[in-house]
Design an enzyme around this catalytic site. Structure first.
Site, PDB file in Angstrom:
ATOM      1  N   GLU A 173       0.806  -1.226   0.000  1.00 49.77           N
ATOM      2  CA  GLU A 173       0.000   0.000   0.000  1.00 49.77           C
ATOM      3  C   GLU A 173       0.843   1.282   0.000  1.00 49.77           C
ATOM      4  O   GLU A 173       0.632   2.195   0.796  1.00 49.77           O
ATOM      5  CB  GLU A 173      -0.961  -0.005   1.196  1.00 49.77           C
ATOM      6  CG  GLU A 173      -1.994  -1.114   1.112  1.00 49.77           C
ATOM      7  CD  GLU A 173      -3.037  -1.064   2.224  1.00 49.77           C
ATOM      8  OE1 GLU A 173      -2.911  -0.247   3.155  1.00 49.77           O
ATOM      9  OE2 GLU A 173      -3.991  -1.856   2.169  1.00 49.77           O
ATOM     10  N   GLU A 292      -5.546  -8.444  -0.466  1.00 52.05           N
ATOM     11  CA  GLU A 292      -6.253  -8.062   0.761  1.00 52.05           C
ATOM     12  C   GLU A 292      -7.716  -7.831   0.399  1.00 52.05           C
ATOM     13  O   GLU A 292      -8.024  -6.925  -0.373  1.00 52.05           O
ATOM     14  CB  GLU A 292      -5.680  -6.795   1.408  1.00 52.05           C
ATOM     15  CG  GLU A 292      -4.386  -7.003   2.159  1.00 52.05           C
ATOM     16  CD  GLU A 292      -3.992  -5.797   3.005  1.00 52.05           C
ATOM     17  OE1 GLU A 292      -4.895  -5.109   3.530  1.00 52.05           O
ATOM     18  OE2 GLU A 292      -2.775  -5.538   3.121  1.00 52.05           O
TER      19      GLU A 292
END
Length: 496
Positions: A173, A292
């Site tokens: 991320e 995710e």
């Protein structure tokens, strides 16, 4: 009564399912590791300190791949802290989750645990506070059998044979301002490409996952994917997607429609991968790692009250209800609808932290409501996925004009046709299946989850929400007629 139809045929095979689509995720955060998979003082612990009751539940899920060790934790993690004698390992402040990391579990321990539960590791490298050197050294430590410093250090630390980890994530991320070492797309794209090149020089058999945007709602989404892919297209094999869903507005119809958002998200990222492929005149295809995904919203208020700098604080411990299980089924069906491009997916996470498995530090481990749809699809959704040709009554939400009451997918293997289906409606749904060129000899199993209060949850004492048998079906050589209960998750295993 609500109506729906599904047409299937061997001519409609979309793709062979990559088993890694049923992957999961363990991050050093909350109680995922400590008092989750690892608790030496627990009565169920083995000689290595890992809870055997948890291991048995993980085996039920048939997880083929586990992403490790993060997550946000990754971007401040020194992998060298988790090797060597445990008594010599440093305790560190984990800035991502404001916790204290003891490093009792590191690469060797997690590898041994993953082997016990039958899973491969999807190893992640820190591209937040670290970079090329640490990444290539970690690959050498894990995978090299040469007489070098890092490979011999692995041998010295107790593992002669290489770990042979094949799937690697290039950071986590990195477009998120919350990320330690947050970078622009240009900065990250250059770093990921150079780190990936060095890692593949050490071991050219590995596959690399490039960080996509942190979610489809990020202001960086789109520009980020196009930029980082342009930098690293020739080096990487996958790009990641992350997305979580919740029912903050307590609107069931809208909540169960969120899988349509996942569908749009996947289509958008596929389009961007193919745009860069065309721009570069490349013959290489970049696939997707949805590494995710889950439901996350129940624990948000509680987490604001947790004191910092504890070992394994109880954070992100969502207790899932029946409506969450229904949405999770819809999300898994959506992933299989894109099995031609989604090759890896990791339910985040596996134990205690937004997870299908929960543990009591003083008691037993138990199955959350979302455990069952995932377990059934992971166990029986192996083989070739069929493109679903569906007709269904629909309803409208604020975000989507036509949400089908039926969400379904079919998987065929050597001797079974397996149909997974969700009825989003609060009325029974007639489900008519045209079997096409499939010859069904019988119904091996028709299980459903239905009839529960939508807010019903499981706990250590009573797993209230679980599948049961359904006998509401008729079949012959050409068709299968089923009545799907209101608000239900369903699995139909047909013997061929």
């Amino acid at each position: 009564m609500l109506q729906s139809k599904l047409k299937i045929s061997r001519d409609l095979i979309l793709a062979e399912i990559d088993p890694r689509i049923y992957g999961s995720f363990i991050e050093h955060m909350g109680r995922a590791v400590y008092t989750g998979i690892y608790q030496p003082n627990h009565s169920a612990a083995n000689e290595s300190g890992f809870r055997q009751d948890v291991m048995e539940l993980v085996k039920e899920l048939k997880i083929p791949l586990i992403r490790y060790p993060g997550g946000n934790f990754l971007s401040g993690y020194n992998w060298e802290d988790g090797i060597g004698p445990v008594s010599d390992r440093p305790k560190r402040l984990d800035l991502a989750w404001r916790s204290l990391e003891t490093n009792e579990v590191g690469i060797h321990e997690f590898y041994e645990w993953s082997q016990e539960v039958g899973a491969e590791i999807d190893m992640a490298v820190n591209l937040g506070t670290r970079g090329i050197d640490a990444a290539r050294n970690l690959v050498e430590y894990c995978n090299s059998d040469s007489d070098t410093y890092w490979s011999q250090l692995r041998v010295k630390n107790g593992h002669k044979e290489p770990f042979n980890i094949k799937t690697w994530c290039l950071g986590n991320e990195m477009d998120g301002p919350w990320q330690i070492g947050h970078k622009t797309a240009e900065e990250y794209g250059r770093l990921a490409n150079e780190a990936g090149k060095a890692m593949k020089l050490v071991d050219d058999s590995i596959e690399l996952v490039l960080c996509g945007s942190s979610s489809g709602q990020m202001p960086t989404f789109g520009d980020w994917e196009l930029t980082v892919l342009d930098h690293a297209y020739d080096t990487v094999d996958y790009i990641s997607l992350h997305q979580y869903y919740g029912n903050q507005d307590d609107n069931l119809a809208s909540y169960l429609a969120r899988s349509l958002d996942m569908d749009e998200f996947i289509n958008g990222v596929v389009a961007m991968c193919d745009a860069i492929k065309a721009k570069r005149h490349s013959k290489k295809e970049i696939n997707l790692s949805f590494d995710e995904w889950n439901i996350w919203y129940h624990s948000n208020e509680h987490d604001q009250t947790v004191k910092p700098w504890q070992v394994a604080p109880p954070i992100l411990e969502d207790h899932y209800n029946f409506e969450d299980a229904l949405l999770l089924g819809c999300l898994m069906i959506t992933l299989l609808k894109h099995a031609d491009r989604v090759k890896i997916a990791c339910l985040a996470q596996l134990v205690n932290v937004i997870a299908p498995i929960m543990t009591d530090p003083e008691g037993e481990a138990w199955r959350q409501t979302i455990f069952y749809p995932f377990m059934q699809m992971s166990n029986y959704g192996r083989g070739n996925v069929l493109t679903p040709l569906v007709e269904s009554d629909t309803y409208a939400t604020a975000d989507f004009e036509a949400v089908p009451f039926l969400e379904t997918i079919s998987v065929v293997n050597e001797n079974e046709l397996v149909i997974f289906a969700v009825n989003r409606g609060e009325e029974p749904l007639d489900f008519h299946v045209d079997l096409g060129d499939f010859v069904v000899k019988g119904i091996r199993e028709f299980s459903q989850m239905s009839g529960f209060d939508i807010k019903a949850v499981n706990d250590a004492r009573n797993e209230i929400v679980h599948p049961s048998e359904n006998i509401e079906y008729e079949w012959n050589d050409t068709k299968l007629d089923v009545k799907l209960a209101p608000l239900s998750w369903n699995m139909i295993r047909c013997e061929l």
